[in-house]
Design a protein around this motif. Structure first.
Motif, PDB file in Angstrom:
ATOM      1  N   GLN A  19       0.605  -1.144   0.069  1.00  0.00           N
ATOM      2  CA  GLN A  19      -0.285   0.299   0.001  1.00  0.00           C
ATOM      3  C   GLN A  19       0.856   1.362  -0.340  1.00  0.00           C
ATOM      4  N   ASN A  20       2.296   1.160   0.258  1.00  0.00           N
ATOM      5  CA  ASN A  20       2.902   2.348   0.412  1.00  0.00           C
ATOM      6  C   ASN A  20       3.917   2.912  -0.767  1.00  0.00           C
ATOM      7  N   GLU A  21       3.638   1.778  -1.687  1.00  0.00           N
ATOM      8  CA  GLU A  21       4.387   1.252  -2.491  1.00  0.00           C
ATOM      9  C   GLU A  21       5.783   1.005  -2.582  1.00  0.00           C
ATOM     10  N   GLY A  22       5.933  -0.424  -1.921  1.00  0.00           N
ATOM     11  CA  GLY A  22       7.307  -0.664  -1.889  1.00  0.00           C
ATOM     12  C   GLY A  22       7.895   0.220  -0.697  1.00  0.00           C
ATOM     13  N   ASN A  23       7.962   0.980  -0.254  1.00  0.00           N
ATOM     14  CA  ASN A  23       9.202   2.018   0.869  1.00  0.00           C
ATOM     15  C   ASN A  23       8.364   2.323   1.575  1.00  0.00           C
ATOM     16  N   PRO A  24       7.926   2.713   2.337  1.00  0.00           N
ATOM     17  CA  PRO A  24       7.365   2.656   3.632  1.00  0.00           C
ATOM     18  C   PRO A  24       8.432   3.169   4.082  1.00  0.00           C
ATOM     19  N   ASP A  25       8.390   4.633   4.903  1.00  0.00           N
ATOM     20  CA  ASP A  25       9.004   5.526   4.972  1.00  0.00           C
ATOM     21  C   ASP A  25       9.393   5.241   6.823  1.00  0.00           C
ATOM     22  N   PHE A  26       8.493   4.163   6.981  1.00  0.00           N
ATOM     23  CA  PHE A  26       7.736   4.768   8.838  1.00  0.00           C
ATOM     24  C   PHE A  26       8.208   3.001   9.176  1.00  0.00           C
ATOM     25  N   GLN A  27       7.990   3.051  10.574  1.00  0.00           N
ATOM     26  CA  GLN A  27       8.677   1.227  11.114  1.00  0.00           C
ATOM     27  C   GLN A  27       6.756   1.080  11.774  1.00  0.00           C
ATOM     28  N   VAL A  28       6.260  -0.305  11.209  1.00  0.00           N
ATOM     29  CA  VAL A  28       5.428  -1.171  12.459  1.00  0.00           C
ATOM     30  C   VAL A  28       6.173  -2.780  12.222  1.00  0.00           C
ATOM     31  N   ALA A  29       6.022  -2.822  13.711  1.00  0.00           N
ATOM     32  CA  ALA A  29       5.829  -3.848  13.752  1.00  0.00           C
ATOM     33  C   ALA A  29       4.785  -5.133  14.654  1.00  0.00           C
ATOM     34  N   TYR A  30       5.344  -6.218  13.777  1.00  0.00           N
ATOM     35  CA  TYR A  30       3.471  -6.794  14.861  1.00  0.00           C
ATOM     36  C   TYR A  30       4.424  -8.098  15.849  1.00  0.00           C
ATOM     37  N   ILE A  31       4.049  -8.606  16.470  1.00  0.00           N
ATOM     38  CA  ILE A  31       4.996  -9.718  17.279  1.00  0.00           C
ATOM     39  C   ILE A  31       3.222 -10.741  17.663  1.00  0.00           C
ATOM     40  N   ALA A  32       3.280 -12.396  17.427  1.00  0.00           N
ATOM     41  CA  ALA A  32       2.450 -12.634  17.486  1.00  0.00           C
ATOM     42  C   ALA A  32       2.607 -14.117  18.234  1.00  0.00           C
ATOM     43  N   LEU A  33       2.172 -14.278  19.261  1.00  0.00           N
ATOM     44  CA  LEU A  33       2.023 -15.604  19.837  1.00  0.00           C
ATOM     45  C   LEU A  33       0.983 -16.348  19.784  1.00  0.00           C
ATOM     46  N   ARG A  34       1.435 -17.502  18.895  1.00  0.00           N
ATOM     47  CA  ARG A  34       0.097 -18.354  19.068  1.00  0.00           C
ATOM     48  C   ARG A  34      -0.654 -19.238  20.522  1.00  0.00           C
ATOM     49  N   LYS A  35      -1.555 -19.780  20.720  1.00  0.00           N
ATOM     50  CA  LYS A  35      -2.045 -20.511  21.310  1.00  0.00           C
ATOM     51  C   LYS A  35      -0.926 -21.573  21.931  1.00  0.00           C
ATOM     52  N   ASP A  36      -0.467 -22.253  21.099  1.00  0.00           N
ATOM     53  CA  ASP A  36       0.304 -23.466  21.633  1.00  0.00           C
ATOM     54  C   ASP A  36       1.514 -22.998  21.425  1.00  0.00           C
ATOM     55  N   GLY A  37       2.105 -21.897  22.507  1.00  0.00           N
ATOM     56  CA  GLY A  37       3.475 -21.248  22.493  1.00  0.00           C
ATOM     57  C   GLY A  37       4.083 -20.285  21.413  1.00  0.00           C
ATOM     58  N   LYS A  38       3.682 -20.670  20.158  1.00  0.00           N
ATOM     59  CA  LYS A  38       4.975 -20.408  19.059  1.00  0.00           C
ATOM     60  C   LYS A  38       5.002 -18.723  18.727  1.00  0.00           C
TER      61      LYS A  38
ATOM     62  N   GLY B 253       6.408 -15.367  17.203  1.00  0.00           N
ATOM     63  CA  GLY B 253       6.288 -14.977  15.695  1.00  0.00           C
ATOM     64  C   GLY B 253       6.745 -13.209  15.985  1.00  0.00           C
ATOM     65  N   ALA B 254       7.382 -12.933  14.492  1.00  0.00           N
ATOM     66  CA  ALA B 254       7.703 -11.406  14.973  1.00  0.00           C
ATOM     67  C   ALA B 254       8.178 -10.935  14.200  1.00  0.00           C
ATOM     68  N   ALA B 255       8.465  -9.376  13.315  1.00  0.00           N
ATOM     69  CA  ALA B 255       8.404  -9.199  12.168  1.00  0.00           C
ATOM     70  C   ALA B 255       8.261  -7.506  12.212  1.00  0.00           C
ATOM     71  N   ALA B 256       8.863  -6.769  11.643  1.00  0.00           N
ATOM     72  CA  ALA B 256       9.775  -5.203  11.172  1.00  0.00           C
ATOM     73  C   ALA B 256       9.242  -5.089   9.964  1.00  0.00           C
ATOM     74  N   ILE B 257       9.512  -3.966   9.712  1.00  0.00           N
ATOM     75  CA  ILE B 257       8.947  -2.996   7.756  1.00  0.00           C
ATOM     76  C   ILE B 257      10.195  -2.758   7.844  1.00  0.00           C
ATOM     77  N   GLN B 258      11.190  -2.038   9.500  1.00  0.00           N
ATOM     78  CA  GLN B 258      12.186  -1.361   9.197  1.00  0.00           C
ATOM     79  C   GLN B 258      13.834  -2.214  10.307  1.00  0.00           C
ATOM     80  N   LYS B 259      14.455  -2.150   9.813  1.00  0.00           N
ATOM     81  CA  LYS B 259      15.672  -2.727  11.371  1.00  0.00           C
ATOM     82  C   LYS B 259      15.825  -1.964  11.932  1.00  0.00           C
ATOM     83  N   GLY B 260      15.955  -2.323  13.141  1.00  0.00           N
ATOM     84  CA  GLY B 260      15.891  -1.952  13.848  1.00  0.00           C
ATOM     85  C   GLY B 260      14.759  -2.502  15.289  1.00  0.00           C
ATOM     86  N   PHE B 261      13.815  -3.244  14.588  1.00  0.00           N
ATOM     87  CA  PHE B 261      12.896  -3.217  16.433  1.00  0.00           C
ATOM     88  C   PHE B 261      13.812  -4.821  16.767  1.00  0.00           C
TER      89      PHE B 261
END
Length: 89
Positions: free
Chosen positions: A40-59, A61-69
């Motif tokens: 949605q930001n033409e492949g090059n967002p100039d801001f940070q968004v990160a998600y952290i997800a925890l599944r009920k079995d304990g798995k 995941g974490a991902a961020a747009i920019q490095k440093g998170f």
């Protein structure tokens, strides 16, 4: 975490949960939600968004747009700081 408007516009948090309900790993679900924001930001967002997800079995995941998170995880009387590679930066 990050620019909340981008998360809201893409229903990102819902998408992460829905993808996990469909069998995606928490890591892939986080990455897919970020890819939607990146597109949605033409492949090059100039801001940070990160998600952290925890599944009920304990798995986890974490991902961020920019490095440093980073996030901290406490388990079994041990706390570790985890760095997340950025998808774009």
């Amino acid at each position: 975490t990050g620019l909340g408007e981008a998360v809201i516009k893409t229903t990102g948090s819902f998408l992460v949960v829905e993808l996990m309900n469909q069998g995606y790993s928490p890591q892939i679900a986080c990455e897919e939600a970020l890819e939607r924001i990146i597109r949605q930001n033409e492949g090059n967002p100039d801001f940070q968004v990160a998600y952290i997800a925890l599944r009920k079995d304990g798995k986890i995941g974490a991902a961020a747009i920019q490095k440093g998170f980073k996030y901290a995880l406490s388990a079994e009387n041990e706390t570790k700081l985890h760095s997340v590679k950025g998808i774009v930066g």
